[in-house]
Design an enzyme around this catalytic site. Structure first.
Site, PDB file in Angstrom:
ATOM      1  N   ASP A 125       1.138  -0.535  -0.228  1.00 58.02           N
ATOM      2  CA  ASP A 125      -0.483  -0.235   0.264  1.00 58.02           C
ATOM      3  C   ASP A 125       1.050   1.206   0.350  1.00 58.02           C
ATOM      4  O   ASP A 125       2.052   1.389   0.460  1.00 58.02           O
ATOM      5  CB  ASP A 125      -1.043   0.090   1.322  1.00 58.02           C
ATOM      6  CG  ASP A 125      -2.151   0.719   1.315  1.00 58.02           C
ATOM      7  OD1 ASP A 125      -2.544   1.488   0.140  1.00 58.02           O
ATOM      8  OD2 ASP A 125      -2.721   1.128   2.173  1.00 58.02           O
ATOM      9  N   HIS A 157       2.993   3.250  -8.737  1.00 54.61           N
ATOM     10  CA  HIS A 157       2.755   1.880  -8.801  1.00 54.61           C
ATOM     11  C   HIS A 157       4.064   1.539  -9.853  1.00 54.61           C
ATOM     12  O   HIS A 157       4.748  -0.104  -9.551  1.00 54.61           O
ATOM     13  CB  HIS A 157       1.983   1.424 -10.177  1.00 54.61           C
ATOM     14  CG  HIS A 157      -0.017   1.780  -9.182  1.00 54.61           C
ATOM     15  ND1 HIS A 157       0.181   1.815  -8.124  1.00 54.61           N
ATOM     16  CD2 HIS A 157      -1.193   2.581  -9.597  1.00 54.61           C
ATOM     17  CE1 HIS A 157      -1.131   1.992  -7.432  1.00 54.61           C
ATOM     18  NE2 HIS A 157      -1.998   2.554  -8.213  1.00 54.61           N
ATOM     19  N   LEU A 187      10.450 -20.805  -3.780  1.00 57.16           N
ATOM     20  CA  LEU A 187       9.945 -19.668  -3.581  1.00 57.16           C
ATOM     21  C   LEU A 187       8.836 -19.767  -4.123  1.00 57.16           C
ATOM     22  O   LEU A 187       9.196 -19.901  -5.579  1.00 57.16           O
ATOM     23  CB  LEU A 187      10.785 -18.313  -3.830  1.00 57.16           C
ATOM     24  CG  LEU A 187       9.357 -17.509  -3.068  1.00 57.16           C
ATOM     25  CD1 LEU A 187       9.415 -17.589  -1.155  1.00 57.16           C
ATOM     26  CD2 LEU A 187      10.330 -16.186  -3.688  1.00 57.16           C
TER      27      LEU A 187
HETATM   28  C1  FPP Z   1      -2.055   0.497  -3.355  1.00 59.75           C
HETATM   29  O1  FPP Z   1      -1.004   1.472  -3.288  1.00 59.75           O
HETATM   30  C2  FPP Z   1      -1.275  -0.709  -4.549  1.00 59.75           C
HETATM   31  C3  FPP Z   1      -2.544  -0.890  -5.601  1.00 59.75           C
HETATM   32  C4  FPP Z   1      -3.896  -0.927  -5.684  1.00 59.75           C
HETATM   33  C5  FPP Z   1      -1.866  -1.670  -6.073  1.00 59.75           C
HETATM   34  C6  FPP Z   1      -0.398  -2.932  -6.408  1.00 59.75           C
HETATM   35  C7  FPP Z   1       0.912  -3.103  -7.603  1.00 59.75           C
HETATM   36  C8  FPP Z   1       1.747  -2.739  -7.118  1.00 59.75           C
HETATM   37  C9  FPP Z   1       2.995  -2.664  -5.685  1.00 59.75           C
HETATM   38  C10 FPP Z   1       2.547  -2.636  -8.384  1.00 59.75           C
HETATM   39  C11 FPP Z   1       2.857  -4.349  -8.987  1.00 59.75           C
HETATM   40  C12 FPP Z   1       2.586  -5.703  -9.149  1.00 59.75           C
HETATM   41  C13 FPP Z   1       2.103  -6.157 -10.051  1.00 59.75           C
HETATM   42  C14 FPP Z   1       2.357  -7.271 -10.297  1.00 59.75           C
HETATM   43  C15 FPP Z   1       0.915  -5.048 -10.936  1.00 59.75           C
HETATM   44  P1  FPP Z   1      -2.625   2.710  -3.562  1.00 59.75           P
HETATM   45  O2  FPP Z   1      -2.800   2.753  -4.949  1.00 59.75           O
HETATM   46  O3  FPP Z   1      -3.893   2.140  -3.339  1.00 59.75           O
HETATM   47  O4  FPP Z   1      -1.946   3.709  -2.843  1.00 59.75           O
HETATM   48  P2  FPP Z   1      -2.541   4.655  -2.000  1.00 59.75           P
HETATM   49  O5  FPP Z   1      -3.117   4.568  -0.553  1.00 59.75           O
HETATM   50  O6  FPP Z   1      -1.418   5.520  -1.557  1.00 59.75           O
HETATM   51  O7  FPP Z   1      -3.386   5.331  -3.187  1.00 59.75           O
END
Ligand code: FPP
Length: 255
Positions: free
Chosen positions: A30, A47, A141
């Protein structure tokens, strides 16, 4: 009298006080959006950087001897984000599988996908299935990618599958036990997560592994996911090592 699950858990408690490394670590990655916004960048940059963190963390997990890593890459609720962000995340997953698959395969990583598959884009579904197929016999893994995943949806699908068996006379209602339910979940056969790490200061499970997290240890840290690194992971592992897991029983010291 049958052996109660509690006795198994008690045995596990004694083992876990000896084994200090979690077998299975699950990540709620997150804070990507906030990381980007703080730098005046579009959320998608967060991301992109988050994927770099993920690569580092997978390598490190394998190095320290963690057996299973589960990542919450896209939840069944994430479809409600703006379309541009959703399609960026789909593209990122596609690139991750296409670009990293051969390296992960060479590193003996076994890939498993969990989450709903109905109504998924055919291209993505095929890609994910190919990644699972290629790495099926790897013994290193295990990387579990939770994609289009929501724990309540997973439990509903499992309940429906078991109900169908009962309705067809293949199972009796009393056969719907804890282990039958666990075996009908997407995570069937995997150990439950020992440690669940969520970055960015949020302290919620957000519909992630609700059944499997019954006895997980939780670790919340303030770093945003793109800033999470090997040292931060080690700190979480050290913290886990200092915890005493009792599974509803008594302290091992009192046995
Ligand atoms: C949450 O951060 C993250 C996600 C919804 C996506 C997680 C994705 C990655 C770490 C990218 C790599 C992985 C793959 C396999 C695609 P948020 O966007 O909710 O952050 P915020 O809370 O700061 O808005």
């Amino acid at each position: 009298m049958s052996v109660s699950p509690d006795r198994d858990l008690q045995a596990q408690a004694t083992d876990d006080t000896v084994a200090k490394l979690p077998r299975h670590v699950a990540f709620i990655m997150d804070g990507n959006g906030r990381w980007a916004t703080a730098r005046g960048l579009p959320r998608t940059e967060g991301h992109r950087q988050g994927l770099e963190t993920l690569r580092k963390i997978i390598r490190h997990a394998g190095k320290v001897g963690v057996e299973v890593v589960t990542i919450y890459s896209f939840s069944s609720e994430n479809w409600s984000r703006p379309e541009t962000e959703v399609s960026f995340l789909m593209g990122l997953l596609r690139r991750f599988v296409q670009r990293d698959l051969s390296e992960l395969h060479e590193a003996n990583v076994r890939i498993r996908i969990i989450g709903g598959r109905k109504d998924l884009d055919k291209g993505i579904l095929t890609l994910l299935q190919e990644a699972e197929e290629l790495t099926r016999d790897n013994s290193g893994l295990e990387l579990v990618v939770a994609f289009n995943y929501g724990s309540r949806d997973e439990i509903v699908r499992a309940a429906q599958a078991l109900s169908e068996k009962v309705a067809a006379g293949e199972m009796r209602p009393e056969d719907v036990t804890e282990s039958a339910i666990a075996g009908a979940l997407d995570t069937s056969g995997l150990p439950d997560p020992d440690l669940i790490i969520r970055t960015s200061g949020e302290m919620r499970l957000s519909n992630f592994l609700l059944w499997q997290a019954a006895y997980s240890e939780f670790y919340f840290c303030d770093q945003l996911w793109p800033d999470f690194d090997e040292a931060a992971f080690d700190q979480a592992l050290d913290c886990f090592g200092a915890r005493e897991r009792r599974y509803g029983g008594l302290s091992a010291k009192t046995f």
